[in-house]
Design a protein around this motif. Structure first.
Motif, PDB file in Angstrom:
ATOM      1  N   LEU A 160      50.683  16.010  89.274  1.00 47.25           N
ATOM      2  CA  LEU A 160      50.109  17.263  89.765  1.00 47.25           C
ATOM      3  C   LEU A 160      50.214  18.309  88.661  1.00 47.25           C
ATOM      4  O   LEU A 160      51.176  18.301  87.903  1.00 47.25           O
ATOM      5  CB  LEU A 160      50.885  17.735  90.998  1.00 47.25           C
ATOM      6  CG  LEU A 160      51.028  16.720  92.132  1.00 47.25           C
ATOM      7  CD1 LEU A 160      52.152  17.113  93.067  1.00 47.25           C
ATOM      8  CD2 LEU A 160      49.718  16.591  92.873  1.00 47.25           C
ATOM      9  N   GLU A 189      49.287  22.631  87.673  1.00 53.64           N
ATOM     10  CA  GLU A 189      48.780  23.971  87.982  1.00 53.64           C
ATOM     11  C   GLU A 189      49.223  24.868  86.833  1.00 53.64           C
ATOM     12  O   GLU A 189      50.420  25.102  86.649  1.00 53.64           O
ATOM     13  CB  GLU A 189      49.335  24.465  89.313  1.00 53.64           C
ATOM     14  CG  GLU A 189      48.803  25.805  89.747  1.00 53.64           C
ATOM     15  CD  GLU A 189      47.328  25.806  90.099  1.00 53.64           C
ATOM     16  OE1 GLU A 189      46.634  26.757  89.687  1.00 53.64           O
ATOM     17  OE2 GLU A 189      46.859  24.869  90.777  1.00 53.64           O
ATOM     18  N   LYS A 213      53.692  16.593  97.585  1.00 57.05           N
ATOM     19  CA  LYS A 213      52.438  17.161  97.078  1.00 57.05           C
ATOM     20  C   LYS A 213      52.094  18.441  97.837  1.00 57.05           C
ATOM     21  O   LYS A 213      51.658  19.427  97.236  1.00 57.05           O
ATOM     22  CB  LYS A 213      51.317  16.130  97.218  1.00 57.05           C
ATOM     23  CG  LYS A 213      49.995  16.576  96.649  1.00 57.05           C
ATOM     24  CD  LYS A 213      48.935  15.494  96.775  1.00 57.05           C
ATOM     25  CE  LYS A 213      47.605  15.999  96.251  1.00 57.05           C
ATOM     26  NZ  LYS A 213      46.541  15.019  96.404  1.00 57.05           N
ATOM     27  N   GLU A 270      51.494  22.111  96.163  1.00 55.52           N
ATOM     28  CA  GLU A 270      50.275  22.879  96.367  1.00 55.52           C
ATOM     29  C   GLU A 270      50.563  24.216  97.041  1.00 55.52           C
ATOM     30  O   GLU A 270      49.957  25.233  96.696  1.00 55.52           O
ATOM     31  CB  GLU A 270      49.273  22.049  97.174  1.00 55.52           C
ATOM     32  CG  GLU A 270      48.729  20.871  96.357  1.00 55.52           C
ATOM     33  CD  GLU A 270      47.917  19.882  97.166  1.00 55.52           C
ATOM     34  OE1 GLU A 270      47.929  19.949  98.413  1.00 55.52           O
ATOM     35  OE2 GLU A 270      47.284  19.015  96.536  1.00 55.52           O
TER      36      GLU A 270
END
Length: 121
Positions: A93, A95, A113, A117
């Motif tokens: 993941l 960001e 996850k 998020e």
């Protein structure tokens, strides 16, 4: 660090997990480009792991993908169920400058996850 802790809690690992740092962490991940990180590995022969790294996102994504391959190689021909679990469930993941890798049960990875998020929502 808090994100890694929350992801670990959401993962609900089946076995004991150990936080690794310094030279030990460098045995598992190429930390080139990492400004900071928090990594938990399984102390048992279970394909469970949580890593959250901050820094050069491209380099850290590559490091996480390499770690997944290393995990699969360590289980291949030895623990086929763990190999299959890592192969099916390991997730990277990202960001911004934060990259995470999580692997474990399908339910645990999905929960971790969601935590990742939600941290960026």
């Amino acid at each position: 660090a808090a994100l890694a802790d929350e992801m670990l809690e959401a993962l609900s690992p089946q076995g004991e997990m150990l936080e690794v740092s310094g030279d030990v962490a460098a045995n598992y991940y190429d930390l080139t480009g990492a400004e900071s990180y928090k990594i938990y590995v399984s102390t048992m022969y279970i394909g469970e792991e949580v890593a959250v790294l901050k820094g050069d996102a491209a380099a850290l994504r590559t490091a996480c993908e390499a770690r997944i391959q290393d995990l699969k190689a360590s289980f291949d021909g030895y623990l086929p169920d763990e190999y299959a679990a890592v192969d099916a469930n390991a997730t990277v993941l990202a960001e911004g400058d934060i990259v995470a890798m999580v692997t474990g049960t399908p339910e645990g990875v999905a929960a971790a996850k969601e935590v990742f998020e939600a941290a960026f929502a």
